[in-house]
Write a protein that holds these residues in place. Structure first.
Motif: not given
Length: 448
Positions: A118-128
């Motif tokens: 949730a945090e990453m998607l809201r920050g524009g991250i699509t892959c980790f």
């Protein structure tokens, strides 16, 4: 009249494809069909050529490739702020590892990873690129969030709630890989934790599997001065030299941190085509140091950016990492042109994809690649006026400016609202873990 129908058209004020480098397209449109970028062309031409089931008109926005977090421990988001302002080994030995021993379970990993998504998607991250226990639970959460992930099959030489010994870790990790084989959003890495937690015998097994299955090896390396000293005492050599002698250096190695590295070691990484995951915020917060990033880049080592886990950062914020990486490089070198904005953006996208071996799929906005796209709204006063959009992305904008995110063509963030995650339910689960861990921590510390 339009002669083609596609799933989605996205009109934007700017597009930065990252590949080719330094290119900025003005008033262009991306056409998406079946999850793939079908076309990138001037907006007027797009409207004449295509009709779309969904049409987004983002007049004040820049489209960039979805950001890629090259190193994290996603589930550790549930440990954010648990133990701060401590050196690495004290933090690990006396706080993190004891807490993990009590609480880490499939449910913990499921909820913590979803919180991170949730945090990453809201920050524009699509892959980790993840490394943690119970990777099956992490994979399930990534898929439920609609997020791309490289799932690390973690290996250590001590027992945990997840596995009894190194062979058990490897067996369980490979079984998870088999279970999710064919999932388009998932890839896998072998993830021996670090040279100080994994023996030569286990590293040799990791190498064998990596070669047989063509998998990346994701490992912490040369993070602290204490790690170097411990290796010299135990093995009479520095950790990188030990990995070299064991045959682990190669184009499938993602070495995380590499803060404590000399010129000879950087040359060795370059010679063998290794990749580095640079995590500047975590390195500073744990007082590990400032990695010699410019020297790595000068020797043509591929460097991507990562956040590390939220327990040691405490943000999964790739905009912050881009800005900090660029500023540290300038301050360290006393050269204002060092690590320019376009290079920082490439480190957070294409270079990270290259490290993971998925650059033919994602990491840049190119026709034929997956539609992993982040839209950043630059209309706010804090991002006005805009003379150089790439510069603004790195030095002025932040994750709060991310408005839309697509992963594999699916809209997962719409005007800052997550479409795949129920925030209320997630917050309830997070409160459950906070209460549980807080109560145990207070009891163990003798607090009322």
């Amino acid at each position: 009249m339009p002669d083609n129908t596609v799933d989605t058209l996205i009109d934007a004020r700017w597009i930065i494809p990252v590949e080719p480098a330094r290119q900025t397209l003005s008033r262009h449109t991306i056409a998406i069909d079946d999850g793939i970028i079908r076309d990138i062309l001037p907006t007027g031409e797009a409207h004449a050529k295509y009709s779309a089931k969904q049409h987004f008109r983002l007049d004040d926005h820049v489209l960039i490739p979805g950001l890629i977090n090259l190193h994290t421990h996603a589930a550790m988001s549930l440990l954010r702020g648990l133990a701060d302002d401590l050196p690495l080994m004290d933090w690990l030995n006396h706080h993190i590892w004891p807490t993990e021993a009590k609480f880490v379970s499939p449910e913990f990993v499921r909820d913590g990873t979803l919180l991170a998504c949730a945090e990453m998607l809201r920050g524009g991250i699509t892959c980790f690129n993840d490394m943690y226990f119970f990777p099956e639970a992490a994979a399930q959460s990534a898929l439920s969030a609609g997020m791309r992930a490289a799932i690390g099959m973690i290996v250590v030489d001590f027992p945990t709630a997840y596995a009894a010994d190194a062979d058990d870790y490897l067996s369980k990790g490979l079984a998870v890989r088999d279970e999710f084989h064919g999932e388009p959003l998932l890839t896998f890495t072998l993830a021996p934790h670090a040279p100080y937690t994994v023996s030569d015998k286990t590293l040799a097994k990791v190498l064998t599997y990596a070669e047989q299955l063509d998998l990346p090896i994701h490992i912490h390396l040369h993070e602290t001065h204490d790690e170097i000293e411990g290796s010299l005492k135990q093995y009479q050599m520095r950790p990188l030299e030990r990995l070299h002698r064991l045959g682990l250096l190669g184009p499938n190695l993602i070495a995380v941190h590499v803060v404590q590295a000399n010129t000879e070691e950087i040359r060795l990484l370059a010679e063998h085509g290794c990749h580095v995951a640079h995590c500047p915020s975590s390195n500073l917060k744990l007082a590990s140091g400032i990695g010699p990033v410019l020297e790595k880049l000068e020797h043509h080592v591929n460097v991507g950016l990562g956040t590390d886990g939220a327990a040691s950062n405490n943000r999964l914020d790739m905009f912050a990492e881009m800005r900090l990486a660029a500023l540290l490089a300038k301050g360290q070198s006393r050269h204002a042109a060092a690590l320019p904005a376009h290079q920082a953006l490439a480190m957070a996208t294409l270079h990270a994809a290259q490290a993971l071996g998925i650059d033919s799929l994602t990491g840049s906005l190119v026709i034929g690649k997956a539609a992993d796209i982040t839209a950043v709204d630059l209309s706010a006063p804090e991002t006005q006026p805009c003379y150089d959009v790439t510069s603004h992305l790195v030095y002025a904008a932040g994750r709060e400016n991310v408005s839309h995110v697509w992963v594999n063509g699916k809209l997962v963030l719409d005007e800052r609202h997550l479409t795949t995650i129920d925030i209320h339910e997630l917050n309830a689960r997070t409160r459950f873990w906070h209460e549980k861990i807080s109560n145990q921590k207070s009891f163990s510390e003798g607090q009322p």
